[in-house]
Design a protein around this motif. Structure first.
Motif, PDB file in Angstrom:
ATOM      1  N   ASP A 185       4.972  -8.109  11.971  1.00  0.00           N
ATOM      2  CA  ASP A 185       3.740  -7.308  11.878  1.00  0.00           C
ATOM      3  C   ASP A 185       3.170  -7.124  10.471  1.00  0.00           C
ATOM      4  O   ASP A 185       2.539  -6.105  10.190  1.00  0.00           O
ATOM      5  N   MET A 186       3.423  -8.076   9.578  1.00  0.00           N
ATOM      6  CA  MET A 186       2.798  -7.923   8.269  1.00  0.00           C
ATOM      7  C   MET A 186       1.277  -7.988   8.425  1.00  0.00           C
ATOM      8  O   MET A 186       0.527  -7.492   7.600  1.00  0.00           O
ATOM      9  N   HIS A 187       0.863  -8.646   9.492  1.00  0.00           N
ATOM     10  CA  HIS A 187      -0.557  -8.690   9.824  1.00  0.00           C
ATOM     11  C   HIS A 187      -0.718  -8.367  11.296  1.00  0.00           C
ATOM     12  O   HIS A 187       0.127  -8.696  12.102  1.00  0.00           O
ATOM     13  N   GLY A 188      -1.816  -7.735  11.626  1.00  0.00           N
ATOM     14  CA  GLY A 188      -2.160  -7.577  13.030  1.00  0.00           C
ATOM     15  C   GLY A 188      -1.803  -6.241  13.648  1.00  0.00           C
ATOM     16  O   GLY A 188      -2.108  -6.003  14.808  1.00  0.00           O
ATOM     17  N   LEU A 189      -1.140  -5.346  12.899  1.00  0.00           N
ATOM     18  CA  LEU A 189      -0.781  -4.064  13.496  1.00  0.00           C
ATOM     19  C   LEU A 189      -1.405  -2.897  12.723  1.00  0.00           C
ATOM     20  O   LEU A 189      -2.174  -2.118  13.271  1.00  0.00           O
ATOM     21  N   ILE A 190      -1.034  -2.770  11.446  1.00  0.00           N
ATOM     22  CA  ILE A 190      -1.566  -1.688  10.601  1.00  0.00           C
ATOM     23  C   ILE A 190      -1.734  -2.213   9.172  1.00  0.00           C
ATOM     24  O   ILE A 190      -1.256  -3.292   8.836  1.00  0.00           O
ATOM     25  N   TRP A 191      -2.400  -1.413   8.341  1.00  0.00           N
ATOM     26  CA  TRP A 191      -2.356  -1.628   6.902  1.00  0.00           C
ATOM     27  C   TRP A 191      -1.132  -0.885   6.393  1.00  0.00           C
ATOM     28  O   TRP A 191      -0.690   0.073   7.008  1.00  0.00           O
ATOM     29  N   GLU A 192      -0.592  -1.325   5.261  1.00  0.00           N
ATOM     30  CA  GLU A 192       0.630  -0.680   4.772  1.00  0.00           C
ATOM     31  C   GLU A 192       0.511  -0.277   3.300  1.00  0.00           C
ATOM     32  O   GLU A 192      -0.013  -1.023   2.487  1.00  0.00           O
ATOM     33  N   TRP A 193       1.045   0.895   3.004  1.00  0.00           N
ATOM     34  CA  TRP A 193       1.135   1.346   1.615  1.00  0.00           C
ATOM     35  C   TRP A 193       2.055   0.421   0.835  1.00  0.00           C
ATOM     36  O   TRP A 193       3.068  -0.029   1.376  1.00  0.00           O
ATOM     37  N   VAL A 194       1.729   0.161  -0.400  1.00  0.00           N
ATOM     38  CA  VAL A 194       2.685  -0.465  -1.309  1.00  0.00           C
ATOM     39  C   VAL A 194       2.849   0.460  -2.509  1.00  0.00           C
ATOM     40  O   VAL A 194       1.979   1.294  -2.781  1.00  0.00           O
ATOM     41  N   TYR A 195       3.975   0.312  -3.211  1.00  0.00           N
ATOM     42  CA  TYR A 195       4.334   1.231  -4.285  1.00  0.00           C
ATOM     43  C   TYR A 195       3.248   1.325  -5.352  1.00  0.00           C
ATOM     44  O   TYR A 195       2.876   2.408  -5.791  1.00  0.00           O
ATOM     45  N   ASP A 196       2.740   0.176  -5.770  1.00  0.00           N
ATOM     46  CA  ASP A 196       1.775   0.160  -6.879  1.00  0.00           C
ATOM     47  C   ASP A 196       0.393  -0.255  -6.394  1.00  0.00           C
ATOM     48  O   ASP A 196      -0.270  -1.060  -7.020  1.00  0.00           O
ATOM     49  N   PHE A 197      -0.048   0.340  -5.264  1.00  0.00           N
ATOM     50  CA  PHE A 197      -1.381  -0.008  -4.736  1.00  0.00           C
ATOM     51  C   PHE A 197      -2.465   0.276  -5.773  1.00  0.00           C
ATOM     52  O   PHE A 197      -3.514  -0.346  -5.780  1.00  0.00           O
ATOM     53  N   ASN A 198      -2.193   1.226  -6.679  1.00  0.00           N
ATOM     54  CA  ASN A 198      -3.221   1.570  -7.668  1.00  0.00           C
ATOM     55  C   ASN A 198      -3.224   0.614  -8.860  1.00  0.00           C
ATOM     56  O   ASN A 198      -3.769   0.906  -9.908  1.00  0.00           O
ATOM     57  N   SER A 199      -2.590  -0.550  -8.677  1.00  0.00           N
ATOM     58  CA  SER A 199      -2.697  -1.591  -9.701  1.00  0.00           C
ATOM     59  C   SER A 199      -3.866  -2.525  -9.404  1.00  0.00           C
ATOM     60  O   SER A 199      -4.128  -3.451 -10.156  1.00  0.00           O
ATOM     61  N   VAL A 200      -4.547  -2.295  -8.288  1.00  0.00           N
ATOM     62  CA  VAL A 200      -5.719  -3.112  -7.974  1.00  0.00           C
ATOM     63  C   VAL A 200      -6.919  -2.531  -8.706  1.00  0.00           C
ATOM     64  O   VAL A 200      -7.342  -1.412  -8.430  1.00  0.00           O
ATOM     65  N   ILE A 201      -7.389  -3.279  -9.667  1.00  0.00           N
ATOM     66  CA  ILE A 201      -8.526  -2.798 -10.451  1.00  0.00           C
ATOM     67  C   ILE A 201      -9.686  -3.745 -10.222  1.00  0.00           C
ATOM     68  O   ILE A 201      -9.708  -4.853 -10.737  1.00  0.00           O
ATOM     69  N   MET A 202     -10.586  -3.329  -9.355  1.00  0.00           N
ATOM     70  CA  MET A 202     -11.781  -4.137  -9.125  1.00  0.00           C
ATOM     71  C   MET A 202     -12.940  -3.333  -9.630  1.00  0.00           C
ATOM     72  O   MET A 202     -13.301  -2.303  -9.066  1.00  0.00           O
ATOM     73  N   ASN A 203     -13.508  -3.784 -10.689  1.00  0.00           N
ATOM     74  CA  ASN A 203     -14.580  -3.028 -11.282  1.00  0.00           C
ATOM     75  C   ASN A 203     -15.859  -3.231 -10.491  1.00  0.00           C
ATOM     76  O   ASN A 203     -16.099  -4.298  -9.960  1.00  0.00           O
ATOM     77  N   ASP A 204     -16.669  -2.193 -10.426  1.00  0.00           N
ATOM     78  CA  ASP A 204     -17.913  -2.358  -9.679  1.00  0.00           C
ATOM     79  C   ASP A 204     -18.861  -3.304 -10.401  1.00  0.00           C
ATOM     80  O   ASP A 204     -19.414  -4.213  -9.838  1.00  0.00           O
ATOM     81  N   ASP A 205     -19.018  -3.115 -11.690  1.00  0.00           N
ATOM     82  CA  ASP A 205     -19.811  -4.088 -12.430  1.00  0.00           C
ATOM     83  C   ASP A 205     -19.482  -4.002 -13.909  1.00  0.00           C
ATOM     84  O   ASP A 205     -18.755  -3.125 -14.351  1.00  0.00           O
ATOM     85  N   SER A 206     -20.029  -4.926 -14.673  1.00  0.00           N
ATOM     86  CA  SER A 206     -19.609  -5.044 -16.057  1.00  0.00           C
ATOM     87  C   SER A 206     -20.157  -3.924 -16.939  1.00  0.00           C
ATOM     88  O   SER A 206     -19.761  -3.797 -18.079  1.00  0.00           O
ATOM     89  N   ARG A 207     -21.065  -3.127 -16.406  1.00  0.00           N
ATOM     90  CA  ARG A 207     -21.590  -2.041 -17.235  1.00  0.00           C
ATOM     91  C   ARG A 207     -20.608  -0.895 -17.342  1.00  0.00           C
ATOM     92  O   ARG A 207     -20.672  -0.084 -18.245  1.00  0.00           O
TER      93      ARG A 207
END
Lengths: 261, 203
Positions: A185-207
């Motif tokens: 069930d890594m896919h197809g059942l739920i989303w899962e928390w990971v320890y360092d989920f806050n390491s995803v840094i997607m900036n909205d824009d370059s400003r």
């Protein structure tokens, strides 16, 4: 007849469990040893394209409502009325009847993955078990393994899942998919928390100047490696939108553990 | 042109993802997420000092965050090898220091917490203090990986260790009250510090 069927089932099940045990030498029941390896991260690190992941143990299934209830009973601090707002928002365990009871749905949901839990609660559960949450890289690496007993690719399975709304009663763990590492069930059942989920840094824009120069001249999307990997983009976008106290009805977790040398 | 189209598809995916998950939430959190995400503020003044954690300062003394009780901490997360964002954060904090009313000068403590659990030990922190000429009202802290990760969650700071050991991170400054409740935060480099200064005056 029903009786015979259930006996056959439980024999089969224990055979499967014993088999998994023999193959994996887990530190505790329900875990499997994931071999060391590399995977290509969806978000590029300018200094390394492939991410090396050390061998680790991973729960073969997500933590269920019944398992989480045991944790809450032993750690009343994490009961619905006791948990403080800093550590879980108001939807925490909202699908349960009360602090220590799942309610009339118990039989239906006891083996379903627990959801509506915050990162803090998931982390506390893992600690109580002597485990930890998997890192983002560990999770992604384990989730990249091809599926077994499925005509579909990982990608197709995910996209089919994305196209459906979350059911009110989640199916039991182990029912969605199984991959080559014997992880369900890594896919197809739920989303899962990971320890360092806050390491995803997607900036909205370059400003925006909230991150340092490694993402300074372009949007976060410019650092993606496989622009067609829609499914991975969804996972990373989701993680990027989370905060540790958030709870949602399709976000649960599983635990990991170190391999001791 | 093809690339352009893919980018648009990805943007759509992000909006879809955000939409999907806010869709599962009650109305009040929905509006919170729809606008620019705000940084953590303690609900009902709840303290972040309940979180244990292993910390030591630039003098090598081990300390607990709860020892800041009674003070007015101004907090930010940095790493000493940082050449871009962190020197600017220190600059922003120094600018705040200049604007603290006289009667609060002894109460306010500037606390810099390092992301770099592996490399920022006492000697590095001390060097950082010297180089940046940080006064006696400044604390620079090293913590183990778990303590740093937990604190980053409480402050809504994002960070990622790069393969070369440096960090990509969001930049924010948090103001805590005397009990360790998060009063307010400002995000970004050179951000308007008025909410912080007004906050300090009110404490």
């Amino acid at each position: 007849m029903m009786m015979r069927l259930s006996v056959v089932c439980s024999v089969l099940l224990s055979f499967v469990i014993l088999n998994a045990k023999a193959n994996s030498n887990p530190p505790a029941n329900g875990m499997v040893k994931i071999p060391a390896g590399k995977y290509t991260s969806f978000l590029a690190d300018k200094t390394a394209k492939q991410v090396a992941v050390k061998s680790f143990y991973l729960d073969v299934k997500a933590v269920t409502n019944a398992e989480f209830l045991e944790f809450v009973k032993s750690n009343p601090r994490w009961a619905r009325s006791k948990v403080t707002a800093l550590y879980a928002e108001s939807g925490y365990l909202k699908h349960w009847a009360s602090d220590f009871s799942i309610g009339s749905n118990y039989e239906k949901v006891k083996n379903s993955p627990v959801t509506n839990i915050s990162w803090y609660a998931a982390t506390a559960y893992a600690k109580w078990k002597g485990k930890r949450l998997p890192s983002l890289n560990e999770w992604e690496y384990a989730a990249n393994a091809p599926l077994v007993n499925s005509q579909r690719t990982v990608e197709q399975t995910i996209l089919k899942w994305y196209s459906k709304p979350t059911p009110i009663i989640l199916p039991p763990t182990g029912s969605a998919s199984k991959n080559k590492f014997s992880v369900f069930d890594m896919h197809g059942l739920i989303w899962e928390w990971v320890y360092d989920f806050n390491s995803v840094i997607m900036n909205d824009d370059s400003r925006s100047n909230s991150v340092n120069q490694s993402l300074f001249c372009a949007t976060g999307a410019a650092s993606t490696i496989d622009k067609e990997n829609y499914a991975a983009f969804m996972r990373f976008a989701f993680r990027g939108s989370l905060k540790a106290k958030y709870t949602t009805s399709n976000l649960g977790f599983r635990c990991a553990a170190d391999v001791k040398n | 042109m093809k690339n352009m189209r893919i980018d648009l598809a990805m943007l759509a995916a992000v909006f879809l993802a955000v939409g999907l998950f806010t869709g599962c939430k009650p109305a009040e959190t929905k509006s919170e997420q729809a606008t620019k995400p705000t940084l953590a503020v303690s609900p009902a003044g709840e303290t972040i000092y309940g979180e244990m954690g292993k910390w030591d300062n630039q003098n090598g003394d081990s300390i607990q965050l709860s020892s800041l009780k009674g003070k007015i901490p101004v907090l930010s997360m940095v790493f000493t090898r940082c050449t871009f964002a962190c020197p600017r954060i220190v600059g922003d904090l120094k600018a705040i220091e200049q604007k603290i009313p006289r009667d609060k000068k002894d109460k306010v403590v500037f606390v810099l917490i390092s992301f770099d659990s592996d490399r920022d030990h006492t000697a590095e922190l001390q060097k950082f203090v010297q180089q940046n000429k940080l006064g006696k009202q400044w604390l620079v802290l090293h913590g183990d990986e778990e303590s740093v990760r937990n604190l980053s969650m409480l402050l809504d700071v994002k960070y990622k260790k790069q393969a070369n050991g440096d960090f990509t991170h969001s930049s924010s400054i948090a103001l805590l009250d005397q009990n360790g409740g998060i009063v307010t935060q400002v995000e970004g480099l050179g951000a308007d510090a008025t909410p912080l200064i007004e906050g300090i005056k009110a404490l």
